[in-house]
Design an enzyme around this catalytic site. Structure first.
Site, mmCIF file in Angstrom:
data_model
loop_
_atom_site.group_PDB
_atom_site.id
_atom_site.type_symbol
_atom_site.label_atom_id
_atom_site.label_comp_id
_atom_site.label_asym_id
_atom_site.label_seq_id
_atom_site.Cartn_x
_atom_site.Cartn_y
_atom_site.Cartn_z
ATOM 1 C CG ASP A 166 2.264 -2.902 9.473
ATOM 2 O OD1 ASP A 166 1.348 -2.574 8.849
ATOM 3 O OD2 ASP A 166 3.078 -2.194 10.314
ATOM 4 C CG HIS A 220 -2.984 -4.842 8.255
ATOM 5 N ND1 HIS A 220 -1.936 -5.148 7.331
ATOM 6 C CD2 HIS A 220 -2.295 -4.296 9.319
ATOM 7 C CE1 HIS A 220 -0.958 -4.455 7.531
ATOM 8 N NE2 HIS A 220 -0.889 -4.115 8.728
#
Length: 325
Positions: free
Chosen positions: A100, A303
């Site tokens: 991320d 994610h």
């Protein structure tokens, strides 16, 4: 193997570290809204494979210092923290990994200091070269909604929303971004995603799970919630508030390439894959990262790459690390 904790001084900060093992150094940078704990599965796996695995609470998170000024959260500060971390550990070089927001830190550490970061592993977010225009000016927005990174720009707004109930926030965000969320598959670059209604907030319309997916426990949620209840969300959100400033600061490196060995791993259900322009970026990825060894797409993974698919990520990271020697 055991995960140990300590504090070091780096780049003017007191930084909290989790670490395990001995051997060549691997530094792992987490993203938003996370913690060193995001790498809990990798710390032990890399230690068992013969590496010194280190996962800090990044600037603004957990038990690491949280400067007040927004402009103290640029990529130059964040990369500087990682250089200072190597100095504090007495290590001349390391392999750096990031997930991320931690991925841009890792990519830019390798870009700026290849003498210190001899290889890079990016999870979820690929290296994105500097574009010709200020980033916030091209982020999606409509009459009814704005891209979430625009929503994060105004200090205090997102903080107020997230800090009303940190545990509920973490539970919703982790579930909504995972491959277990009931949303449909979105092809790379085909949809505008991450939109926040102008008359609502980031959490508006996000499903609250009745049960957590197998990779996430209530104990995990509790850990994150305690961290954010104590530290608040401001530090992590300040990373987003430097997106345009980063663009300004990195003008001297426009067109520069990441010239160390690299690995990229992502989930095919990661919403980052559906961001505008991501399809074209992935097709041209090796132009910007010439020593990219492999791109691994994990089917059904969302994610939270290293948490949702720890076995696959561990295997990929160890194989890459072994290939370097």
């Amino acid at each position: 193997m055991e995960i140990k904790h300590r504090f070091v001084e780096t780049n003017g900060l007191r930084m909290h570290l989790a670490e395990a093992g001995q051997g060549p150094l691997v530094v792992m940078c987490h993203g938003w809204p996370e913690s060193w704990y995001s790498w809990r599965h990798q710390l032990l796996a890399l230690a068992e494979a013969g590496y010194h695995a280190v996962a800090p609470d990044m600037r603004g998170y957990g038990q690491t210092d949280k400067p007040d000024a927004i402009d103290q959260y640029t990529l130059l500060h964040l990369v500087g923290d990682m250089v200072g971390l190597l100095d504090a550990l007495g290590e001349p070089t390391a392999v750096i990994a990031g997930h991320d927001w931690g991925a841009p830190v890792a990519w830019h550490a390798a870009l700026l200091r290849p003498d210190r970061f001899r290889a890079v592993i990016g999870l979820s977010v690929p290296f994105r070269p500097r574009g010709p225009t200020r980033p916030t000016t091209v982020m999606p927005q409509t009459a009814d909604a704005v891209f979430y990174q625009l929503y994060f720009q105004q200090p205090g707004v997102a903080e107020a929303e997230f800090e009303r109930d940190p545990r509920a926030t973490i539970r919703q965000v982790l579930y909504a971004g995972s491959g277990d969320s009931p949303r449909g598959f979105r092809a790379p670059g085909q949809d505008d995603v991450g939109m926040v209604p102008r008359d609502g907030g980031f959490l508006t319309g996000r499903e609250t799970p009745t049960a957590l997916p197998p990779w996430l426990t209530e104990v995990d949620v509790d850990f994150y919630a305690i961290q954010f209840k104590r530290a608040g969300f401001r530090g992590g959100l300040n990373w987003y508030r430097n997106i345009d400033r980063n663009w300004e600061l990195f003008a001297p490196w426009s067109g520069a390439k990441v010239n160390v060995p690299a690995l990229y791993v992502a989930g095919d259900r990661d919403l980052v894959m559906a961001f505008r322009g991501m399809d074209k970026l992935l097709l041209a990825f090796k132009q910007f990262v010439p020593q990219l060894r492999d791109t691994i797409m994990l089917p059904g993974c969302g994610h939270w790459t290293q948490q949702e698919r720890p076995a696959e990520v561990n295997s990929a990271m160890v194989a890459f690390l072994k290939s370097l020697s």
